[in-house]
Motif scaffolding. Structure first.
Motif, PDB file in Angstrom:
ATOM      1  N   GLU A  79      11.716   0.045  -3.142  1.00 23.96           N
ATOM      2  CA  GLU A  79      11.275  -1.227  -3.459  1.00 23.96           C
ATOM      3  C   GLU A  79      10.966  -1.601  -4.834  1.00 23.96           C
ATOM      4  O   GLU A  79      11.154  -2.553  -5.516  1.00 23.96           O
ATOM      5  N   HIS A 104       4.069   3.812   2.404  1.00 21.06           N
ATOM      6  CA  HIS A 104       4.622   4.258   1.316  1.00 21.06           C
ATOM      7  C   HIS A 104       4.493   5.827   0.998  1.00 21.06           C
ATOM      8  O   HIS A 104       5.007   6.499   0.767  1.00 21.06           O
ATOM      9  N   GLU A 134      -1.493  -0.657  -5.903  1.00 17.73           N
ATOM     10  CA  GLU A 134      -0.662   0.000  -4.727  1.00 17.73           C
ATOM     11  C   GLU A 134       0.588   0.862  -5.222  1.00 17.73           C
ATOM     12  O   GLU A 134       1.548   0.140  -5.683  1.00 17.73           O
ATOM     13  N   GLU A 166      -0.886  -3.560   7.996  1.00 19.54           N
ATOM     14  CA  GLU A 166       0.502  -4.049   7.357  1.00 19.54           C
ATOM     15  C   GLU A 166       1.678  -3.631   7.954  1.00 19.54           C
ATOM     16  O   GLU A 166       2.029  -2.466   7.215  1.00 19.54           O
TER      17      GLU A 166
HETATM   18  C1  LER Z   1       2.640  -4.640  -0.073  1.00 15.29           C
HETATM   19  O1  LER Z   1       1.058  -4.297   0.483  1.00 15.29           O
HETATM   20  C2  LER Z   1       3.519  -3.412   0.369  1.00 15.29           C
HETATM   21  O2  LER Z   1       3.131  -2.651   0.846  1.00 15.29           O
HETATM   22  C3  LER Z   1       4.959  -3.757  -0.079  1.00 15.29           C
HETATM   23  O3  LER Z   1       5.455  -2.789   0.735  1.00 15.29           O
HETATM   24  C4  LER Z   1       5.340  -4.961  -0.366  1.00 15.29           C
HETATM   25  O4  LER Z   1       6.720  -4.983  -0.282  1.00 15.29           O
END
Ligand code: LER
Ligand code: MN
Length: 273
Positions: free
Chosen positions: A158, A188, A152, A246
């Motif tokens: 982060e 993201h 990912e 998520e």
């Molecule tokens: C985990 O899937 C994610 O997207 C991250 O932002 C975890 O901090």
């Protein structure tokens, strides 16, 4: 469209997992809402009752498309790029320990934050070497068990390592294993990608899993991402896996999951997915 949402098997600090707490109760609630699957966030597969979890998900008539592993970093600071060799080894061992459970669950193992945040004074060549070694070792073990891993890309706030999709794909090429693909996360991508749709199209058949959250990391529909275009592009690649919620549990976990699912099911109808 197969839709899941995230559920932690233990209480955790990460604030974008909609459901934490009593597992069986939450699994039943998620099924009642109309989800097809549950993505598990597991800190350590050695401290959970794997059979009970598999039974609870099956009893609720659902699947487990993916297992998130980032709590090993979030709660224990285990990392593939720690300056401490013992910590790197523990991080790799932890990921390998997910493989038997992932095989039983039929789930992809997510490799996200466990890559860590290397110290600024660690040479780039060491970081690259550690990453390649860790990924190749885990991919080899997973391949022997018929398990897939999903890398990912995570935004720059982060981690300093591999934030964008193009970089992620180049990294996959270097690792060189067919059982390693990508997990694309709209939150993201909204921060890092010049064009979310172009990045999805460019990843194509290497997409192994997909996270949805709106621009503000609330449920979809609560921000300003163009989900009709995103989903159309995703399914045009031939993707037939899960899209997994998520997002923040705001204003409360149930409302967030219900509203997000309602929005996605409407799009499913509208777009004929
Ligand atoms: C985990 O899937 C994610 O997207 C991250 O932002 C975890 O901090
Ligand atoms: Mn994610």
């Amino acid at each position: 469209m197969k839709i899941s949402t995230c559920l932690s098997t233990n209480p955790a600090r990460f604030d974008a997992v909609p459901f934490t707490g009593d597992f069986e109760h939450n699994a039943a609630r998620i099924a009642d809402l109309g989800f097809d699957g549950i993505e598990l966030a597991v800190r350590d597969p050695g401290i959970i009752d794997q059979e009970q979890i598999l039974a609870a998900v099956a009893a609720a008539g659902m699947e487990i498309p993916a297992i998130g592993t980032g709590q090993a970093w979030g709660e224990e600071r285990l990392s593939f790029t720690s300056g401490n060799a013992g910590t790197r080894e523990k991080a790799v061992e932890r990921i390998v320990s997910h493989i038997p459970f992932a095989r039983k669950a039929g789930a992809v193992i997510i490799i996200g934050l466990v890559r860590g945040v290397p110290d600024k004074d660690t040479p780039q060549s060491s970081v690259e070497g550690w990453m390649l070694d860790a990924f190749r070792f885990c991919c080899g073990k997973a391949r022997d068990a018929g398990v897939r891993l999903a890398f990912e890309p995570i935004n720059r706030y982060e981690t300093s390592l591999l934030n964008g999709v193009r970089e992620g794909l180049e990294f996959l090429e270097k690792v060189g294993f067919d059982n390693l693909g990508m997990l694309l996360d709209t939150f993201h991508m909204n921060i890092e990608e010049p064009s979310i749709e172009e990045s999805i199209a460019m990843t194509g058949s290497r997409i192994f899993h997909f996270h949805y959250a709106d621009s503000n990391r609330w449920y979809p529909g609560a921000g300003h991402l163009n989900f009709p275009l995103i989903l159309e592009t995703l399914y045009r690649t031939g993707y037939n896996g899960y899209v997994s919620g998520e997002h923040r549990p705001d204003p409360d976990p149930l409302t967030a999951a219900r509203e997000g699912l309602r929005y996605m099911r409407n799009l499913e109808k509208q777009l004929g997915l």
